[in-house]
Structures are given as C-alpha cells and as structure tokens.
Design a protein around this motif. Structure first.
Motif, PDB file in Angstrom:
ATOM      1  N   VAL A  72       0.822  -1.205   0.000  1.00 30.23           N
ATOM      2  CA  VAL A  72       0.000   0.000   0.000  1.00 30.23           C
ATOM      3  C   VAL A  72       0.860   1.262   0.000  1.00 30.23           C
ATOM      4  O   VAL A  72       0.418   2.328  -0.410  1.00 30.23           O
ATOM      5  CB  VAL A  72      -0.956   0.006   1.217  1.00 30.23           C
ATOM      6  N   TRP A  73       2.136   1.122   0.425  1.00 34.19           N
ATOM      7  CA  TRP A  73       3.018   2.274   0.518  1.00 34.19           C
ATOM      8  C   TRP A  73       3.735   2.590  -0.792  1.00 34.19           C
ATOM      9  O   TRP A  73       4.447   3.607  -0.870  1.00 34.19           O
ATOM     10  CB  TRP A  73       4.069   2.045   1.602  1.00 34.19           C
ATOM     11  N   ALA A  74       3.586   1.758  -1.815  1.00 36.20           N
ATOM     12  CA  ALA A  74       4.387   1.926  -3.038  1.00 36.20           C
ATOM     13  C   ALA A  74       4.308   3.333  -3.632  1.00 36.20           C
ATOM     14  O   ALA A  74       5.352   3.926  -3.959  1.00 36.20           O
ATOM     15  CB  ALA A  74       3.982   0.868  -4.069  1.00 36.20           C
ATOM     16  N   PRO A  75       3.119   3.921  -3.795  1.00 36.63           N
ATOM     17  CA  PRO A  75       3.087   5.269  -4.391  1.00 36.63           C
ATOM     18  C   PRO A  75       3.813   6.311  -3.551  1.00 36.63           C
ATOM     19  O   PRO A  75       4.523   7.171  -4.091  1.00 36.63           O
ATOM     20  CB  PRO A  75       1.585   5.577  -4.477  1.00 36.63           C
ATOM     21  N   LEU A  76       3.661   6.249  -2.218  1.00 34.17           N
ATOM     22  CA  LEU A  76       4.309   7.230  -1.350  1.00 34.17           C
ATOM     23  C   LEU A  76       5.811   6.971  -1.224  1.00 34.17           C
ATOM     24  O   LEU A  76       6.610   7.912  -1.159  1.00 34.17           O
ATOM     25  CB  LEU A  76       3.676   7.218   0.038  1.00 34.17           C
ATOM     26  N   GLY A 194     -16.315  -4.635   0.776  1.00 39.80           N
ATOM     27  CA  GLY A 194     -15.724  -3.362   1.159  1.00 39.80           C
ATOM     28  C   GLY A 194     -14.689  -2.869   0.167  1.00 39.80           C
ATOM     29  O   GLY A 194     -14.675  -1.685  -0.197  1.00 39.80           O
ATOM     30  N   THR A 195     -13.809  -3.762  -0.291  1.00 43.69           N
ATOM     31  CA  THR A 195     -12.778  -3.341  -1.231  1.00 43.69           C
ATOM     32  C   THR A 195     -13.388  -2.922  -2.573  1.00 43.69           C
ATOM     33  O   THR A 195     -12.937  -1.938  -3.184  1.00 43.69           O
ATOM     34  CB  THR A 195     -11.757  -4.466  -1.466  1.00 43.69           C
ATOM     35  N   ARG A 196     -14.426  -3.608  -2.998  1.00 44.57           N
ATOM     36  CA  ARG A 196     -15.025  -3.268  -4.291  1.00 44.57           C
ATOM     37  C   ARG A 196     -15.836  -1.982  -4.204  1.00 44.57           C
ATOM     38  O   ARG A 196     -15.890  -1.210  -5.176  1.00 44.57           O
ATOM     39  CB  ARG A 196     -15.862  -4.441  -4.778  1.00 44.57           C
ATOM     40  N   ALA A 197     -16.444  -1.740  -3.051  1.00 42.73           N
ATOM     41  CA  ALA A 197     -17.139  -0.470  -2.861  1.00 42.73           C
ATOM     42  C   ALA A 197     -16.150   0.689  -2.863  1.00 42.73           C
ATOM     43  O   ALA A 197     -16.406   1.749  -3.441  1.00 42.73           O
ATOM     44  CB  ALA A 197     -17.925  -0.490  -1.548  1.00 42.73           C
ATOM     45  N   GLU A 198     -14.991   0.497  -2.219  1.00 41.72           N
ATOM     46  CA  GLU A 198     -13.950   1.523  -2.211  1.00 41.72           C
ATOM     47  C   GLU A 198     -13.424   1.765  -3.617  1.00 41.72           C
ATOM     48  O   GLU A 198     -13.197   2.907  -4.026  1.00 41.72           O
ATOM     49  CB  GLU A 198     -12.802   1.100  -1.291  1.00 41.72           C
ATOM     50  N   GLN A 199     -13.250   0.695  -4.385  1.00 36.79           N
ATOM     51  CA  GLN A 199     -12.755   0.828  -5.750  1.00 36.79           C
ATOM     52  C   GLN A 199     -13.761   1.583  -6.619  1.00 36.79           C
ATOM     53  O   GLN A 199     -13.380   2.397  -7.467  1.00 36.79           O
ATOM     54  CB  GLN A 199     -12.483  -0.543  -6.362  1.00 36.79           C
ATOM     55  N   ALA A 200     -15.052   1.334  -6.386  1.00 42.24           N
ATOM     56  CA  ALA A 200     -16.081   1.998  -7.185  1.00 42.24           C
ATOM     57  C   ALA A 200     -16.156   3.491  -6.889  1.00 42.24           C
ATOM     58  O   ALA A 200     -16.476   4.294  -7.771  1.00 42.24           O
ATOM     59  CB  ALA A 200     -17.441   1.356  -6.911  1.00 42.24           C
ATOM     60  N   SER A 201     -15.848   3.882  -5.655  1.00 41.74           N
ATOM     61  CA  SER A 201     -15.993   5.285  -5.268  1.00 41.74           C
ATOM     62  C   SER A 201     -14.700   6.076  -5.383  1.00 41.74           C
ATOM     63  O   SER A 201     -14.719   7.305  -5.395  1.00 41.74           O
ATOM     64  CB  SER A 201     -16.500   5.382  -3.823  1.00 41.74           C
ATOM     65  N   GLN A 202     -13.540   5.402  -5.474  1.00 42.34           N
ATOM     66  CA  GLN A 202     -12.255   6.080  -5.540  1.00 42.34           C
ATOM     67  C   GLN A 202     -11.413   5.447  -6.641  1.00 42.34           C
ATOM     68  O   GLN A 202     -11.667   4.327  -7.072  1.00 42.34           O
ATOM     69  CB  GLN A 202     -11.519   5.964  -4.196  1.00 42.34           C
ATOM     70  N   THR A 203     -10.381   6.183  -7.056  1.00 35.43           N
ATOM     71  CA  THR A 203      -9.523   5.706  -8.154  1.00 35.43           C
ATOM     72  C   THR A 203      -8.389   4.839  -7.605  1.00 35.43           C
ATOM     73  O   THR A 203      -7.206   5.158  -7.761  1.00 35.43           O
ATOM     74  CB  THR A 203      -8.948   6.902  -8.922  1.00 35.43           C
ATOM     75  N   ILE A 204      -8.748   3.738  -6.973  1.00 35.68           N
ATOM     76  CA  ILE A 204      -7.741   2.811  -6.456  1.00 35.68           C
ATOM     77  C   ILE A 204      -7.302   1.884  -7.583  1.00 35.68           C
ATOM     78  O   ILE A 204      -8.122   1.359  -8.342  1.00 35.68           O
ATOM     79  CB  ILE A 204      -8.312   1.993  -5.278  1.00 35.68           C
ATOM     80  N   THR A 292      -4.945   6.657  -3.499  1.00 37.20           N
ATOM     81  CA  THR A 292      -5.770   7.460  -4.402  1.00 37.20           C
ATOM     82  C   THR A 292      -5.330   8.915  -4.475  1.00 37.20           C
ATOM     83  O   THR A 292      -5.556   9.586  -5.477  1.00 37.20           O
ATOM     84  CB  THR A 292      -7.240   7.417  -3.960  1.00 37.20           C
ATOM     85  N   HIS A 293      -4.727   9.417  -3.408  1.00 36.37           N
ATOM     86  CA  HIS A 293      -4.334  10.828  -3.343  1.00 36.37           C
ATOM     87  C   HIS A 293      -2.886  10.938  -2.849  1.00 36.37           C
ATOM     88  O   HIS A 293      -2.564  11.765  -1.993  1.00 36.37           O
ATOM     89  CB  HIS A 293      -5.273  11.606  -2.426  1.00 36.37           C
ATOM     90  N   SER A 294      -2.021  10.101  -3.402  1.00 37.24           N
ATOM     91  CA  SER A 294      -0.644  10.038  -2.908  1.00 37.24           C
ATOM     92  C   SER A 294       0.105  11.352  -3.108  1.00 37.24           C
ATOM     93  O   SER A 294       0.936  11.733  -2.271  1.00 37.24           O
ATOM     94  CB  SER A 294       0.108   8.882  -3.572  1.00 37.24           C
ATOM     95  N   ASP A 295      -0.173  12.073  -4.185  1.00 36.78           N
ATOM     96  CA  ASP A 295       0.525  13.338  -4.418  1.00 36.78           C
ATOM     97  C   ASP A 295       0.171  14.361  -3.337  1.00 36.78           C
ATOM     98  O   ASP A 295       1.055  15.065  -2.820  1.00 36.78           O
ATOM     99  CB  ASP A 295       0.183  13.894  -5.796  1.00 36.78           C
ATOM    100  N   ALA A 296      -1.122  14.453  -2.996  1.00 33.11           N
ATOM    101  CA  ALA A 296      -1.544  15.399  -1.967  1.00 33.11           C
ATOM    102  C   ALA A 296      -0.967  15.012  -0.612  1.00 33.11           C
ATOM    103  O   ALA A 296      -0.507  15.872   0.155  1.00 33.11           O
ATOM    104  CB  ALA A 296      -3.068  15.451  -1.902  1.00 33.11           C
ATOM    105  N   VAL A 297      -0.977  13.710  -0.306  1.00 29.44           N
ATOM    106  CA  VAL A 297      -0.436  13.234   0.968  1.00 29.44           C
ATOM    107  C   VAL A 297       1.063  13.488   1.019  1.00 29.44           C
ATOM    108  O   VAL A 297       1.601  13.937   2.051  1.00 29.44           O
ATOM    109  CB  VAL A 297      -0.750  11.738   1.163  1.00 29.44           C
ATOM    110  N   LEU A 298       1.759  13.235  -0.075  1.00 30.40           N
ATOM    111  CA  LEU A 298       3.204  13.453  -0.120  1.00 30.40           C
ATOM    112  C   LEU A 298       3.547  14.923   0.119  1.00 30.40           C
ATOM    113  O   LEU A 298       4.504  15.241   0.846  1.00 30.40           O
ATOM    114  CB  LEU A 298       3.764  12.994  -1.468  1.00 30.40           C
TER     115      LEU A 298
END
Length: 317
Positions: A72-76, A194-204, A292-298
């Motif tokens: 999960v940490w790969a983008p950051l 849960g994972t599929r609902a998250e995928q549907a609502s966010q760009t994971i 989903t928002h790694s740039d903003a978090v970074l």
C-alpha cells in the motif's frame, strides 16, 4: 433418522469455516520467492520488509493497516525516496509475506515486531514514523512506548480514536470460539464487498484491490485480523496520545474528507486528547488516500518533515 441428519448438517455447518481456513495456502519460503525486498527471522517469526533510499538519508518507517500489506506504501515510497528519505516498509505479522504467529495482536505484540526489525537491521538512529489506518494506532503505541526513538509522527486516516462497536464486531471480539467461527464465516465476503465499494468510489489501482483480496487465500490472515480487533483495535488510544502531547512529539494527522471507514468524529477526538496535533483534510479522498491521493499526501508530509538536506533534519525535538 431425521434428527441424525439434522445433527450431521449442524456439525457440517459448524465445521465448515474451520475446515476452509485449514485448507488455505500456508505462507512458505516457496511463496516468498516472488516477493520484492528481504526477510528477517525475528523473535515471533519471519518478517518481510523493504528498505529503499539513500543510506545517508533520514530514516522513515511506514506501518500499514488492518488488511492491506506493505505494498500500500508503493506510491508514497517512490516520492519519499525521491525527496532523499531512507524508507522502511514491512508486512505486519499475519499479512503479506510475513509469518502468521498466534497470540493477541495488541500494542506489545506490534511493538516487539518493529523493535526486533530495527534491531536486526542495526537501525538505531531516531526516525520519522508514519502509520496508516490500524497502522496509525500501532505507530502511536510505539511512539508513546519509545518516545526517544521517534522524531516526528504522521497519522494517515488513523484508527485508535474510536472503537467499532457494531453488534457483529462486538460478537467477534467478545465471544471466543463462537466469535472466531463468525469471523471465519463472514469476513471474506464482507472484505470483498468493502474493497469493491472503495474501488467503485475512488480511483484505487486494480492491483491494490487484487493484492488485498489475495490475502484471503492464505491461512492465518483472517485470524490475524480478528486478533487485531481483539487487541490493538479493542480500545481507544487515549493514554498514548495524551502521552505524546506531554512529551511534545510533533504529530501530523491527515484525514480523507470522504472516508467511510474512519468516522469524522475521529479528528475531533484526537484534537481533544492532543491539541498540538496538526490536522489536514484531503478533499474527495476516502480511506484509501495513500493510494488514491498520494501526491496530496506526499506534499503534506514533505511540508511537515524537515527536508533531508536541511541543517536541522536530525536535531528536531
């Protein structure tokens, strides 16, 4: 005869979740052959980790959450290494390529894993600590236990402020073997939904969802999640956060505005325990904000931590 058939059916229903768990794949050295990173044999079992970035850079340790391993940490990680940090990510016991030891997954359990790993790697300098979701509770517990070792703390969509107290969670947490039966029987479907609902609502990314759901293939994953519900997630981390305020540890808390996992009240609860925490909210982000928002978090992390090439990066309180 009918009662015998009924009894046999009842026994089959009771046994099925336990038999299914026993039939799942065992995490083995052969399975680990495809893993990036390295492995350490620690006091509680094998831990999978990956250490990247310049050896001279300030150390930053990342702790993942309840169901998603260190990938999960790969983008950051990519962004943090580019900034000049040396980044350590690892799989908590029960997840990813690490072992599945038995025992209550409480603060002491997780503290020991990280302490053992740092000792094994001979990393004795003070470091920044980042925790995501359940990893936020683990990170807060470690920082409160070893305050002299942590320079700054970053919490991403952190657990530990409130306790999930639905009838289902209470039954799993409090009912011993009956709770374990329900966990084994119900959790795989609940997690996939849960994972599929998250995928549907966010760009994971699809590979993140696939990696999460792949955990269900392995023996020991579901019991590890249950043990965490009964351990580190069983009570609020009030004492730990109040201790962090007393010692003056700088803390940044980043929240997703659309997080459906961590309640909105968590930010207010943390502020009540430690008014010195810096809070930031990422708009349109759900619980998966590290992906989903790694740039903003970074950007927020970059602004909070001393720059690796600054004169004061090794000297903050």
């Amino acid at each position: 005869m009918i009662w015998l058939l009924f009894l046999g059916l009842l026994i089959a229903v009771i046994a099925a979740p336990f038999l299914l768990e026993h039939s799942r794949a065992v995490m083995s050295d052969g399975r680990r052959g495809s893993a990036l990173g390295q492995f350490s044999e620690l006091s509680q079992g094998v831990t999978h980790y990956h250490l990247s970035g310049p050896a001279s850079g300030p150390l930053l340790v990342c702790v993942h959450g309840l169901t998603t391993p260190s990938f999960v940490w790969a983008p950051l990680t990519k962004g943090l290494v580019a900034l000049g940090f040396r980044v350590l990510v690892y799989d908590l016991y029960g997840r990813g390529f690490s072992d599945r030891p038995e025992g209550l997954h409480d603060k002491t359990f997780f503290n020991r894993q990280l302490d053992n790993l740092l000792t094994h790697l001979e990393l004795d300098e003070r470091f920044h600590l980042i925790g995501y979701s359940m990893g936020g509770a683990i990170a807060a517990g470690f920082a409160a236990t070893y305050p002299a070792r942590v320079r700054r703390l970053v919490l991403l969509a952190s657990a530990g402020m409130t306790v999930r107290n639905t009838p289902l969670v209470r039954f799993i947490r409090d009912r011993g073997i009956a709770g374990k039966w329900l966990m084994l029987a119900a959790f795989p479907t609940q997690m996939r939904n849960g994972t599929r609902a998250e995928q549907a609502s966010q760009t994971i990314l699809p590979e993140i969802i696939e990696g999460q759901e792949a955990q269900l293939m392995f023996q020991g994953f579901i019991p590890a999640v249950m043990s965490s519900l009964r351990g580190i997630l069983a009570k609020p981390m009030e004492g730990e956060h109040m201790a962090l305020r007393r010692i003056g540890l700088p803390v940044l808390a980043i929240w997703g505005a659309e997080d459906g996992v961590i309640p909105a009240s968590a930010m207010g609860q943390l502020a009540a325990w430690n008014r010195d925490v810096t809070h930031e909210v990422v708009e349109d982000a759900g619980h998966g904000l590290p992906c989903t928002h790694s740039d903003a978090v970074l950007t927020l992390i970059k602004d909070f931590l001393p720059a690796p090439d600054s004169d004061d990066w090794g000297h903050d309180t």
